[in-house]
Design a protein around this motif. Sequence first.
Motif, PDB file in Angstrom:
ATOM      1  N   LYS A 200       7.989 -20.278  26.272  1.00 12.34           N
ATOM      2  CA  LYS A 200       8.233 -19.365  25.199  1.00 12.34           C
ATOM      3  C   LYS A 200       9.990 -19.249  24.969  1.00 12.34           C
ATOM      4  CE  LYS A 200       6.895 -14.357  24.599  1.00 12.34           C
ATOM      5  NZ  LYS A 200       5.634 -14.151  23.975  1.00 12.34           N
ATOM      6  N   GLY A 201      10.383 -19.044  23.391  1.00 13.63           N
ATOM      7  CA  GLY A 201      11.670 -18.706  24.237  1.00 13.63           C
ATOM      8  C   GLY A 201      12.913 -20.059  24.068  1.00 13.63           C
ATOM      9  N   ALA A 202      12.294 -20.518  24.578  1.00 12.63           N
ATOM     10  CA  ALA A 202      13.409 -22.149  24.596  1.00 12.63           C
ATOM     11  C   ALA A 202      13.443 -22.840  22.903  1.00 12.63           C
ATOM     12  CB  ALA A 202      12.674 -23.007  25.233  1.00 12.63           C
ATOM     13  N   ASN A 203      14.589 -23.699  23.110  1.00 11.56           N
ATOM     14  CA  ASN A 203      14.755 -24.143  22.029  1.00 11.56           C
ATOM     15  C   ASN A 203      13.673 -25.271  21.489  1.00 11.56           C
ATOM     16  OD1 ASN A 203      16.448 -23.065  20.661  1.00 11.56           O
ATOM     17  ND2 ASN A 203      18.364 -24.628  21.867  1.00 11.56           N
ATOM     18  N   PHE A 204      12.904 -25.956  19.826  1.00  7.79           N
ATOM     19  CA  PHE A 204      11.868 -26.811  19.990  1.00  7.79           C
ATOM     20  C   PHE A 204      12.602 -28.048  19.794  1.00  7.79           C
ATOM     21  CE2 PHE A 204      11.755 -23.886  16.023  1.00  7.79           C
ATOM     22  CZ  PHE A 204      12.316 -24.706  15.651  1.00  7.79           C
ATOM     23  N   SER A 205      11.805 -28.868  19.438  1.00  5.26           N
ATOM     24  CA  SER A 205      12.349 -30.108  18.401  1.00  5.26           C
ATOM     25  C   SER A 205      11.217 -31.166  18.020  1.00  5.26           C
ATOM     26  CB  SER A 205      12.344 -31.894  19.531  1.00  5.26           C
ATOM     27  OG  SER A 205      10.953 -31.670  20.424  1.00  5.26           O
ATOM     28  N   TRP A 206      11.035 -31.455  17.115  1.00  7.07           N
ATOM     29  CA  TRP A 206      10.562 -31.917  15.742  1.00  7.07           C
ATOM     30  C   TRP A 206       9.306 -32.580  16.388  1.00  7.07           C
ATOM     31  CZ3 TRP A 206      12.086 -31.258  11.139  1.00  7.07           C
ATOM     32  CH2 TRP A 206      13.597 -30.838  11.548  1.00  7.07           C
TER      33      TRP A 206
ATOM     34  N   TYR B  92       3.258 -30.280  12.419  1.00  8.97           N
ATOM     35  CA  TYR B  92       3.410 -30.596  11.126  1.00  8.97           C
ATOM     36  C   TYR B  92       3.862 -32.520  11.513  1.00  8.97           C
ATOM     37  CZ  TYR B  92       2.402 -26.941   8.117  1.00  8.97           C
ATOM     38  OH  TYR B  92       1.833 -25.264   7.652  1.00  8.97           O
ATOM     39  N   ASP B  93       3.123 -33.448  10.296  1.00  8.24           N
ATOM     40  CA  ASP B  93       3.952 -35.231  10.708  1.00  8.24           C
ATOM     41  C   ASP B  93       4.815 -34.971   9.638  1.00  8.24           C
ATOM     42  OD1 ASP B  93       4.703 -37.303  10.879  1.00  8.24           O
ATOM     43  OD2 ASP B  93       2.609 -38.367   9.394  1.00  8.24           O
ATOM     44  N   ILE B  94       6.536 -34.529   9.877  1.00 13.38           N
ATOM     45  CA  ILE B  94       7.572 -35.175   9.336  1.00 13.38           C
ATOM     46  C   ILE B  94       8.473 -36.035   9.991  1.00 13.38           C
ATOM     47  CG2 ILE B  94       9.420 -33.839   8.955  1.00 13.38           C
ATOM     48  CD1 ILE B  94       8.815 -30.992  10.192  1.00 13.38           C
ATOM     49  N   SER B  95       8.706 -36.924   9.002  1.00 10.35           N
ATOM     50  CA  SER B  95       9.819 -37.958   9.527  1.00 10.35           C
ATOM     51  C   SER B  95      11.039 -37.476   8.266  1.00 10.35           C
ATOM     52  CB  SER B  95       8.733 -39.278   8.554  1.00 10.35           C
ATOM     53  OG  SER B  95       8.338 -39.559   7.508  1.00 10.35           O
ATOM     54  N   PHE B  96      11.282 -39.102   8.750  1.00  9.00           N
ATOM     55  CA  PHE B  96      13.372 -38.900   8.254  1.00  9.00           C
ATOM     56  C   PHE B  96      13.154 -40.456   8.244  1.00  9.00           C
ATOM     57  CE2 PHE B  96      13.337 -35.228   9.904  1.00  9.00           C
ATOM     58  CZ  PHE B  96      14.066 -34.119   9.468  1.00  9.00           C
ATOM     59  N   ASP B  97      13.790 -40.212   7.101  1.00 10.39           N
ATOM     60  CA  ASP B  97      14.264 -41.478   6.598  1.00 10.39           C
ATOM     61  C   ASP B  97      16.178 -41.871   5.031  1.00 10.39           C
ATOM     62  OD1 ASP B  97      14.234 -45.239   5.542  1.00 10.39           O
ATOM     63  OD2 ASP B  97      12.000 -44.795   5.405  1.00 10.39           O
ATOM     64  N   SER B  98      16.025 -42.278   5.132  1.00  9.73           N
ATOM     65  CA  SER B  98      17.646 -42.796   3.643  1.00  9.73           C
ATOM     66  C   SER B  98      17.377 -44.038   3.077  1.00  9.73           C
ATOM     67  CB  SER B  98      18.676 -43.485   4.714  1.00  9.73           C
ATOM     68  OG  SER B  98      18.968 -44.662   5.381  1.00  9.73           O
TER      69      SER B  98
ATOM     70  N   ASP C 241       3.015 -19.287  12.832  1.00  9.43           N
ATOM     71  CA  ASP C 241       3.895 -19.649  13.239  1.00  9.43           C
ATOM     72  C   ASP C 241       3.944 -21.238  13.247  1.00  9.43           C
ATOM     73  OD1 ASP C 241       5.304 -21.188  15.677  1.00  9.43           O
ATOM     74  OD2 ASP C 241       4.723 -19.011  16.975  1.00  9.43           O
ATOM     75  N   ILE C 242       5.480 -22.251  12.772  1.00  9.50           N
ATOM     76  CA  ILE C 242       5.162 -23.380  12.605  1.00  9.50           C
ATOM     77  C   ILE C 242       4.968 -24.595  13.602  1.00  9.50           C
ATOM     78  CG2 ILE C 242       7.187 -22.691  10.583  1.00  9.50           C
ATOM     79  CD1 ILE C 242       9.005 -23.719  12.850  1.00  9.50           C
ATOM     80  N   LEU C 243       4.844 -23.452  15.149  1.00  6.09           N
ATOM     81  CA  LEU C 243       5.522 -24.845  16.285  1.00  6.09           C
ATOM     82  C   LEU C 243       3.551 -24.582  16.761  1.00  6.09           C
ATOM     83  CD1 LEU C 243       7.864 -23.364  18.310  1.00  6.09           C
ATOM     84  CD2 LEU C 243       7.609 -24.881  17.012  1.00  6.09           C
TER      85      LEU C 243
ATOM     86  N   LYS D 207      19.126 -34.854  11.460  1.00  8.49           N
ATOM     87  CA  LYS D 207      17.426 -34.664  11.359  1.00  8.49           C
ATOM     88  C   LYS D 207      17.971 -33.954  13.232  1.00  8.49           C
ATOM     89  CE  LYS D 207      14.059 -36.778  14.189  1.00  8.49           C
ATOM     90  NZ  LYS D 207      13.204 -37.595  14.565  1.00  8.49           N
ATOM     91  N   SER D 208      19.647 -33.889  13.518  1.00 12.91           N
ATOM     92  CA  SER D 208      19.922 -32.625  14.614  1.00 12.91           C
ATOM     93  C   SER D 208      20.667 -31.869  14.119  1.00 12.91           C
ATOM     94  CB  SER D 208      21.176 -33.688  15.805  1.00 12.91           C
ATOM     95  OG  SER D 208      21.375 -32.437  16.160  1.00 12.91           O
ATOM     96  N   THR D 209      21.264 -31.946  12.854  1.00 15.95           N
ATOM     97  CA  THR D 209      21.811 -30.579  12.112  1.00 15.95           C
ATOM     98  C   THR D 209      20.501 -29.578  11.661  1.00 15.95           C
ATOM     99  OG1 THR D 209      23.859 -31.580  11.668  1.00 15.95           O
ATOM    100  CG2 THR D 209      23.686 -29.735  11.142  1.00 15.95           C
ATOM    101  N   LEU D 210      19.820 -30.140  11.135  1.00 18.76           N
ATOM    102  CA  LEU D 210      18.128 -28.899  10.696  1.00 18.76           C
ATOM    103  C   LEU D 210      17.948 -28.656  11.976  1.00 18.76           C
ATOM    104  CD1 LEU D 210      17.229 -28.906   7.888  1.00 18.76           C
ATOM    105  CD2 LEU D 210      15.669 -30.490   7.857  1.00 18.76           C
ATOM    106  N   ILE D 211      17.309 -29.790  12.474  1.00 20.88           N
ATOM    107  CA  ILE D 211      16.084 -29.217  13.708  1.00 20.88           C
ATOM    108  C   ILE D 211      17.214 -27.249  14.479  1.00 20.88           C
ATOM    109  CG2 ILE D 211      16.828 -30.412  16.078  1.00 20.88           C
ATOM    110  CD1 ILE D 211      13.749 -29.175  15.235  1.00 20.88           C
ATOM    111  N   LYS D 212      18.332 -27.799  14.680  1.00 13.05           N
ATOM    112  CA  LYS D 212      19.183 -26.933  15.497  1.00 13.05           C
ATOM    113  C   LYS D 212      19.438 -25.720  14.015  1.00 13.05           C
ATOM    114  CE  LYS D 212      22.667 -29.193  17.506  1.00 13.05           C
ATOM    115  NZ  LYS D 212      24.038 -29.994  17.617  1.00 13.05           N
ATOM    116  N   GLU D 213      19.014 -25.927  12.826  1.00 13.68           N
ATOM    117  CA  GLU D 213      19.127 -24.918  12.003  1.00 13.68           C
ATOM    118  C   GLU D 213      17.427 -23.833  12.045  1.00 13.68           C
ATOM    119  OE1 GLU D 213      21.349 -22.682  10.290  1.00 13.68           O
ATOM    120  OE2 GLU D 213      22.391 -24.314  11.353  1.00 13.68           O
TER     121      GLU D 213
END
Length: 116
Positions: free
Chosen positions: A83-89, A94-100, A72-74, A40-46
Amino acid sequence: KMLYHLLSLKLFNLISPKPKILIICNKTDQRNKQSVITIKSTLIKELNKLYHSETSLSSVQDSGNDENETIDILKKEYKAATKGANFSWEDIDYDISFDSCSVLEKNIQPIKDILS
């Protein structure tokens, strides 16, 4: 890059209701697995890298009215405040969730849950 492209497609954004997105971290049964938190962390950085490079390019590119037109996705609230700052999930529109899961261990409940 594929996730960013999907999230930024205007046609994808027009789907109503907005689709829920589940990102599955598969093969959790393997010894050298990556944790959901790490992925999740790596993907948000990308996504941040792609967003900032695409945003700077969009000012010089022509955006035609074809099926590849992007948006725009935000969330609007985020864009206005930071403006210009990094964003989080949570800042993505969109409603994005993570699981394994693990097919070998027959643990696919997160997939079943989102499909039901």
